[in-house]
Write a protein that holds these residues in place. Structure first.
Motif, PDB file in Angstrom:
ATOM      1  N   ALA B   5       0.845  -1.217   0.000  1.00 12.10           N
ATOM      2  CA  ALA B   5       0.000   0.000   0.000  1.00 12.10           C
ATOM      3  C   ALA B   5       0.870   1.253   0.000  1.00 12.10           C
ATOM      4  N   SER B   6       1.923   1.218   0.821  1.00 16.03           N
ATOM      5  CA  SER B   6       2.786   2.411   0.880  1.00 16.03           C
ATOM      6  C   SER B   6       3.463   2.653  -0.462  1.00 16.03           C
ATOM      7  N   ARG B   7       3.837   1.583  -1.116  1.00 18.81           N
ATOM      8  CA  ARG B   7       4.458   1.743  -2.439  1.00 18.81           C
ATOM      9  C   ARG B   7       3.468   2.339  -3.435  1.00 18.81           C
ATOM     10  N   ALA B   8       2.232   1.870  -3.335  1.00 19.94           N
ATOM     11  CA  ALA B   8       1.204   2.371  -4.258  1.00 19.94           C
ATOM     12  C   ALA B   8       0.998   3.871  -4.050  1.00 19.94           C
ATOM     13  N   VAL B   9       0.976   4.290  -2.772  1.00 21.41           N
ATOM     14  CA  VAL B   9       0.796   5.723  -2.472  1.00 21.41           C
ATOM     15  C   VAL B   9       1.974   6.517  -3.018  1.00 21.41           C
TER      16      VAL B   9
END
Lengths: 270, 536
Positions: B5-9
């Protein structure tokens, strides 16, 4: 993971800053919201939006007007002049000629493309004009560097070009064809009414060229209704509306505080 | 927020930033200096600071030139030739300054250019007036001395008459320019009085010559046996006028000297019929009236005049690259009817500023190679017409891009050599140091070091969270086995298969987010400290 979150936050802040800088400025000529070379963001002068409430102690500058004046507004200006107030109309396109006629002045702006050999820049339209006569606007000033000005007809001359000036009608930067050398007046006055054929003197890029003249204009008020200084965009208008509306400011502050409060609330629960 | 998720953000934020920057790239007002000129104004910070020339000196110089005409004619009238010479020199110097300024400021197409043309002609007229007045005074003296000697007296009277006519013609032309001079003077607020006075002085000098002529007989010279005629009596640049005549008492082969404007121009011989002829080609000579007479020994012809008319010219310019830094400028200078203007100066204006001069050849063609700095340049050829019966002209402006000298490979070669040299030196130095260490290190020290390396590592995981403790143990074991820090648990398992179990477990802890139990940690610690290899 925390490091990644900080990176995201930093990028978002940078992006937000860039967006803010772009949407709250404009590239419109003479605009107070144009921070570029051709804007007037750097010219210190308070904008007035109601000509019926003018202070005779402060000169009124109508800078590059592009909107017509109503009869009421002309009446306010006439009263202002009669009360001893000073009006400076800076125009090079002749848009102020109707107003001048309505005010009963014989002065007129003659649009053109003045160029001169009396210069120290390669651009023939960027040249030096000499101060003639006595006027507080030009106190302590011998010459003014003008920027593609127009000639002013009538009135008492205050600023005059040298004889080596011509109207460069074909725009080739040279005196050719039927063009002839002729001295021109670029600023004149009639009583308290002054007409300056070069509004460019007030753009950001020109402020440092004639510092004493700019200082002499203080404490000037700028007509924000008819001058092109008022040119903005929708986003700037929205921002101004928010600034001028307390309720909107409160709503925005709440929007900013809420996520923080929510975050702190969650922390406590954990 | 988990890892994915953090990578996607992060990705989304990056895309957003790029999109914003992309949107603003087309409107670069905030970060570039483009669009620095509009119809209303230009940004002075982006305009080259360059004066077109000393424009302030132009009008005062015109005033001074007008003033000089009055002074000069007065000293000529007073026959103070020494002062007149000085005044003329000063006038010529001022005229040269003025000419240069007119060219530099590029105002030859204006009424200032007209003033310049008139001034040139005035300068020529006044120089001729000074010479003629001096000669006239000599002739006046001679005329008295040779009275009684008819032949010599006649020669003096003839020359005097020629001079008188020439001065009269000169005055006529000079006075004609008064109207233009006054008009231009009024426009530029100049004092035209000295020029008006100079016309009066000029008139008085020529009147004095007329008076002398009347005193010496007041008549035209008697019909001379040496006749002269000019056909046609007017022409333009490049035309040929025939100056011809007969000498009644002359013998074939006798020389006849032809004087134009009192200057010996040619010597021709009488033919068998007692005739002479001289084709005079109009070249570099001012437009206007000119006088001509001939002499054959002591016999003088009458004085006749002819007119030279002014004509227009056209100048062409072609630009070609010679090499990276040099441009060849070529072109032709011709009259309106296509005649080449020969041996004439053509000025080449570079970037509206610098001037350089080329000269036309016998075909009216000029060529000049000019070295220019890299960049775009504008050039224009100009013919100013000074001294010619021709009007000024200029070519269209030509543009050329000069590439400039390419970068020399030498500095790069030197830098590369220095790089290799430094690398070689450092490598050699390192090698020598290692050698010396091996040679100099005492055996005992080597042994101690080996022992230390084999000793079990010291590690403490007390108080650490389980996952961090596992990481400490992994790092310690990796260091003990001498595996580089860049290797992942999977790499380590491949390099040290004896500890594959340890590394496999750690991989799950680190990447799959599993938490090790206390027992597992103890087993891992034992393995790190050199215990049972398979415990983990």
């Amino acid at each position: 993971m925390q490091r990644e979150a900080w990176t995201v936050l930093l990028i978002l802040l940078l992006a937000g800053g860039a967006v803010f800088a772009h949407v709250t400025t404009t590239t419109e000529e003479y605009s107070r919201y144009n921070t570029g070379w051709n804007g007037t963001s750097g010219f210190a002068g308070k904008e007035v939006r109601d000509l019926g409430d003018l202070d005779p102690g402060a000169p009124l500058l109508i800078l590059a007007p592009d909107r017509p004046f109503t009869l009421d507004e002309v009446g306010y200006l006439r009263a202002f002049l009669d009360d001893g107030g000073r009006v400076i109309i800076a125009d090079e396109e002749g848009a102020a000629n109707d107003l001048l006629a309505d005010l009963g002045s014989t002065m007129r702006v003659r649009p053109g493309n003045l160029a001169s050999l009396d210069r120290d820049h390669a651009d023939p339209g960027l040249f030096v004009a000499r101060v003639v006569g006595n006027d507080t606007l030009f106190a302590g000033v011998g010459t003014i560097r003008v920027n593609r000005p127009a000639a002013v007809e009538g009135g008492v001359p205050l600023l005059e070009t040298s004889i080596l000036t011509w109207d460069d009608a074909d725009g080739d930067g040279r005196i050719t064809g039927s063009e002839t050398f002729e001295a021109a007046v670029v600023c004149a006055r009639e009583g308290n009414l002054t007409v300056l054929g070069d509004p460019s003197l007030f753009i950001n890029a020109m402020l440092t060229e004639n510092p004493q003249f700019i200082q002499n204009t203080w404490p000037v008020r700028i007509d924000g209704i008819h001058s092109r200084t008022g040119t903005a965009n929708q986003i700037i208008n929205t921002r101004l509306w928010i600034q001028e509306t307390p309720l909107a400011v409160a709503a925005l502050a709440a929007l900013a505080v809420l996520p923080v409060a929510y975050r702190f609330g969650r922390k406590e629960n954990e | 927020m988990n890892h994915r998720a953090s990578r996607a953000v992060l990705m989304a934020a990056a895309v957003l930033v790029l999109a914003l920057l992309g949107a603003q790239a087309a409107d670069p007002v905030l970060y570039t200096a483009e669009n620095t000129s509009t119809a209303a104004h230009t940004d002075p910070a982006t305009v080259q600071k360059r004066s077109p020339g000393d424009a302030n000196a132009l009008v005062p110089l015109m005033d001074e030139l007008l003033g000089q005409t009055g002074t000069l004619t007065l000293t000529i009238k007073l026959k103070d030739y020494e002062s007149a010479e000085r005044d003329l020199a000063r006038y010529s110097e001022l005229s040269r300054q003025f000419d240069r300024l007119v060219v530099t400021l590029d105002v030859s197409g204006t009424d200032i250019g007209e003033f310049q043309q008139n001034n040139r002609q005035n300068q020529e007229s006044l120089a001729a007036l000074l010479n003629d007045t001096r000669r006239f005074e000599d002739l006046q003296r001679l005329e008295i001395e040779v009275r009684g000697n008819d032949e010599q007296h006649m020669a003096v009277v003839y020359e005097g008459e020629a001079l008188r006519q020439k001065m009269r013609e000169g005055f006529s032309a000079y006075a004609k320019r008064e109207a233009a001079a006054t008009r231009i003077a009024e426009h530029y607020d100049l004092n035209a009085t000295p020029y008006r006075e100079s016309v009066d002085h000029f008139a008085e000098i020529t009147d004095a010559a007329d008076d002398w002529w009347k005193e010496t007989g007041g008549r035209s010279a008697p019909k001379s046996p040496l006749r002269i005629a000019v056909t046609p009596d007017e022409g333009r640049y490049g035309d040929t006028l025939l100056i011809a005549g007969t000498h009644d008492g002359g013998r074939p082969g006798d020389p006849v000297e032809i004087y134009i404007d009192s200057r010996l121009t040619a010597t021709v011989a009488l033919d068998d019929g007692g005739s002479y002829r001289y084709p005079y080609r109009i070249g570099r000579v001012p437009a206007g009236s000119h006088i001509v007479y001939a002499t054959a020994g002591a016999v003088y012809s009458s004085v006749v005049t002819f007119e030279i008319l002014s004509g227009n010219t056209s100048t062409t310019l072609a630009l070609a690259e010679v090499n990276e830094t040099t441009v060849a400028c070529t072109g032709n200078l011709t009259t309106d009817d296509g005649r080449p203007v020969t041996l004439a100066p053509v000025h080449l204006r570079i970037d509206d500023d610098t001037l350089t001069t080329a000269e036309t050849d016998k075909n009216g063609t000029y060529r000049k190679e000019i070295a220019l700095p890299a960049g775009e340049h504008t050039l224009q050829a100009e013919f100013h017409g000074a001294g010619y019966p021709l009007n000024a002209s200029e070519s269209p402006v030509g543009t050329i891009i000069v590439r400039g000298e390419g970068l020399s490979p030498l500095p790069f070669a030197v830098a590369l050599a220095a790089l290799f040299g430094t690398g070689w030196y450092l490598r050699r130095r390192q090698y020598r140091r290692e050698e010396s260490l091996v040679v100099e290190r005492p055996e005992e020290e080597v042994e101690v070091a080996e022992e230390t390396a084999e000793q079990a590592p010291q590690v403490s995981i007390v108080g650490l969270p389980p996952r961090e403790a596992a990481t400490v143990l992994f790092c310690t074991l990796r260091a003990r086995l001498g595996i580089p820090e860049t290797k992942t648990p999977r790499d380590c398992a491949r390099i040290a298969p004896d500890h594959a179990g340890f590394f496999g477990r750690y991989e799950l802890i680190r990447y799959a987010g599993e938490t090790p139990s206390e027992e597992e940690l103890r087993a891992m610690e034992e393995e790190v400290l050199g215990g049972d290899k398979n415990a983990a």
